[in-house]
Write a protein that holds these residues in place. Structure first.
Motif, PDB file in Angstrom:
ATOM      1  N   GLY A 180       0.805  -1.218   0.000  1.00  0.00           N
ATOM      2  CA  GLY A 180       0.000   0.000   0.000  1.00  0.00           C
ATOM      3  C   GLY A 180       0.834   1.263   0.000  1.00  0.00           C
ATOM      4  O   GLY A 180       2.032   1.253   0.289  1.00  0.00           O
ATOM      5  N   LYS A 181       0.181   2.354  -0.312  1.00  0.00           N
ATOM      6  CA  LYS A 181       0.810   3.671  -0.335  1.00  0.00           C
ATOM      7  C   LYS A 181       0.981   4.179   1.098  1.00  0.00           C
ATOM      8  O   LYS A 181       0.161   3.905   1.952  1.00  0.00           O
ATOM      9  N   GLY A 182       2.045   4.921   1.357  1.00  0.00           N
ATOM     10  CA  GLY A 182       2.188   5.591   2.639  1.00  0.00           C
ATOM     11  C   GLY A 182       3.348   5.164   3.503  1.00  0.00           C
ATOM     12  O   GLY A 182       3.510   5.686   4.608  1.00  0.00           O
ATOM     13  N   LYS A 183       4.186   4.258   3.049  1.00  0.00           N
ATOM     14  CA  LYS A 183       5.303   3.784   3.872  1.00  0.00           C
ATOM     15  C   LYS A 183       6.293   4.909   4.174  1.00  0.00           C
ATOM     16  O   LYS A 183       6.634   5.171   5.328  1.00  0.00           O
ATOM     17  N   THR A 184       6.735   5.578   3.129  1.00  0.00           N
ATOM     18  CA  THR A 184       7.670   6.687   3.296  1.00  0.00           C
ATOM     19  C   THR A 184       6.989   7.858   3.985  1.00  0.00           C
ATOM     20  O   THR A 184       7.569   8.496   4.881  1.00  0.00           O
ATOM     21  N   THR A 185       5.761   8.131   3.608  1.00  0.00           N
ATOM     22  CA  THR A 185       5.021   9.249   4.193  1.00  0.00           C
ATOM     23  C   THR A 185       4.892   9.083   5.706  1.00  0.00           C
ATOM     24  O   THR A 185       5.095  10.039   6.465  1.00  0.00           O
ATOM     25  N   ALA A 186       4.558   7.878   6.155  1.00  0.00           N
ATOM     26  CA  ALA A 186       4.440   7.630   7.592  1.00  0.00           C
ATOM     27  C   ALA A 186       5.790   7.803   8.288  1.00  0.00           C
ATOM     28  O   ALA A 186       5.867   8.386   9.381  1.00  0.00           O
ATOM     29  N   THR A 201      11.862   1.381   5.329  1.00  0.00           N
ATOM     30  CA  THR A 201      10.660   1.344   4.503  1.00  0.00           C
ATOM     31  C   THR A 201      10.896   0.496   3.265  1.00  0.00           C
ATOM     32  O   THR A 201      12.037   0.290   2.849  1.00  0.00           O
ATOM     33  N   GLY A 202       9.798   0.022   2.687  1.00  0.00           N
ATOM     34  CA  GLY A 202       9.830  -0.710   1.431  1.00  0.00           C
ATOM     35  C   GLY A 202       8.950  -1.941   1.483  1.00  0.00           C
ATOM     36  O   GLY A 202       8.650  -2.466   2.551  1.00  0.00           O
ATOM     37  N   ARG A 203       8.560  -2.384   0.325  1.00  0.00           N
ATOM     38  CA  ARG A 203       7.723  -3.576   0.219  1.00  0.00           C
ATOM     39  C   ARG A 203       8.489  -4.830   0.624  1.00  0.00           C
ATOM     40  O   ARG A 203       9.713  -4.881   0.529  1.00  0.00           O
ATOM     41  N   ASP A 204       7.746  -5.825   1.032  1.00  0.00           N
ATOM     42  CA  ASP A 204       8.288  -7.170   1.275  1.00  0.00           C
ATOM     43  C   ASP A 204       9.493  -7.176   2.217  1.00  0.00           C
ATOM     44  O   ASP A 204      10.541  -7.751   1.905  1.00  0.00           O
ATOM     45  N   ALA A 205       9.349  -6.558   3.367  1.00  0.00           N
ATOM     46  CA  ALA A 205      10.444  -6.572   4.346  1.00  0.00           C
ATOM     47  C   ALA A 205      10.830  -8.022   4.646  1.00  0.00           C
ATOM     48  O   ALA A 205       9.957  -8.855   4.918  1.00  0.00           O
ATOM     49  N   PRO A 206      12.119  -8.342   4.576  1.00  0.00           N
ATOM     50  CA  PRO A 206      12.550  -9.708   4.883  1.00  0.00           C
ATOM     51  C   PRO A 206      12.173 -10.100   6.315  1.00  0.00           C
ATOM     52  O   PRO A 206      12.141  -9.255   7.213  1.00  0.00           O
ATOM     53  N   GLU A 216       2.214  -2.816   8.298  1.00  0.00           N
ATOM     54  CA  GLU A 216       2.049  -3.217   6.906  1.00  0.00           C
ATOM     55  C   GLU A 216       0.949  -2.390   6.278  1.00  0.00           C
ATOM     56  O   GLU A 216      -0.198  -2.421   6.713  1.00  0.00           O
ATOM     57  N   MET A 217       1.334  -1.608   5.265  1.00  0.00           N
ATOM     58  CA  MET A 217       0.368  -0.844   4.501  1.00  0.00           C
ATOM     59  C   MET A 217      -0.213  -1.788   3.447  1.00  0.00           C
ATOM     60  O   MET A 217       0.532  -2.384   2.680  1.00  0.00           O
ATOM     61  N   ARG A 218      -1.524  -1.919   3.426  1.00  0.00           N
ATOM     62  CA  ARG A 218      -2.185  -2.824   2.501  1.00  0.00           C
ATOM     63  C   ARG A 218      -2.946  -2.012   1.467  1.00  0.00           C
ATOM     64  O   ARG A 218      -3.751  -1.157   1.811  1.00  0.00           O
ATOM     65  N   LYS A 219      -2.669  -2.311   0.213  1.00  0.00           N
ATOM     66  CA  LYS A 219      -3.373  -1.621  -0.869  1.00  0.00           C
ATOM     67  C   LYS A 219      -4.781  -2.185  -0.978  1.00  0.00           C
ATOM     68  O   LYS A 219      -4.978  -3.388  -1.135  1.00  0.00           O
ATOM     69  N   VAL A 220      -5.744  -1.308  -0.898  1.00  0.00           N
ATOM     70  CA  VAL A 220      -7.131  -1.662  -1.165  1.00  0.00           C
ATOM     71  C   VAL A 220      -7.477  -1.246  -2.592  1.00  0.00           C
ATOM     72  O   VAL A 220      -8.107  -1.993  -3.335  1.00  0.00           O
ATOM     73  N   LYS A 221      -7.004  -0.063  -2.971  1.00  0.00           N
ATOM     74  CA  LYS A 221      -7.246   0.485  -4.295  1.00  0.00           C
ATOM     75  C   LYS A 221      -6.172   1.533  -4.536  1.00  0.00           C
ATOM     76  O   LYS A 221      -5.769   2.229  -3.610  1.00  0.00           O
TER      77      LYS A 221
END
Length: 177
Positions: free
Chosen positions: A18-24, A140-145, A157-162
């Motif tokens: 989802g959007k917002g990882k860096t923003t948060a 930050t980033g997708r798929d943290a190990p 975990e930011m989850r994309k809904v749309k």
């Protein structure tokens, strides 16, 4: 509920599709800076060609900012060079973390080079475990190990809904960068 204890610093992870990882993470940096803390950002994917609004604002507030990536990998003509750039960014980030000079260090989009095998995840875990007592690190980033999730104190975990991009809408200056 466990008994409450004091922690001088934390490891925070913002991950997911989802959007917002860096923003948060930037919101946390703003809080820290408002307390007079010395804070910084190390960006792993964006190159200096990207002129992002948050960098300009952060610098004006006294947040140190290093753009050490060479762009998105799907746009790279030379993945060996991209790996070398990511390794150099990690060397810098590791030095910044271990210096103890900063109360908060943000490693923006660091999960990508770890997942590509360019940066050794065990090295990152060791740097997080051995960081100075007062240094909080935000990754930050997708798929943290999983190893990063295991060492972290807080994982969101930011989850994309749309997402507008999925409908063909391009990223917008002032909203997305």
């Amino acid at each position: 509920m466990p008994e409450r204890t004091w922690a001088e610093s934390l490891v925070l992870v913002n991950t997911g599709d989802g959007k917002g990882k860096t923003t948060a993470a930037l919101g946390t940096l703003l809080r820290a800076r408002a307390r007079g803390w010395k804070v910084c950002v190390v960006q792993f994917m964006k190159s200096g060609d990207w002129k992002v609004g948050e960098e300009q604002s952060a610098r004006e507030l006294g947040i140190e900012w290093w753009v050490l990536g060479d762009g998105f990998t799907w746009e790279s003509d030379d993945l060996d060079r991209s790996q070398a750039v990511a390794l150099e960014a990690w060397r810098h980030a590791r030095s910044v973390i271990s210096s103890g000079e900063y109360r908060v260090v943000m490693l923006d989009e660091v999960t990508y080079p770890m997942n590509f095998g360019w940066i050794d995840t065990d090295e990152v875990v060791a740097a997080l475990r051995n960081r100075p007592e007062q240094t909080t690190v935000i990754l930050t980033g997708r798929d943290a190990p999983q190893e990063i999730i295991d060492v972290a104190d807080t994982v969101t975990e930011m989850r994309k809904v749309k997402h507008a991009f999925d409908r063909g809408i391009q990223a917008r200056r002032g909203i997305d960068f």
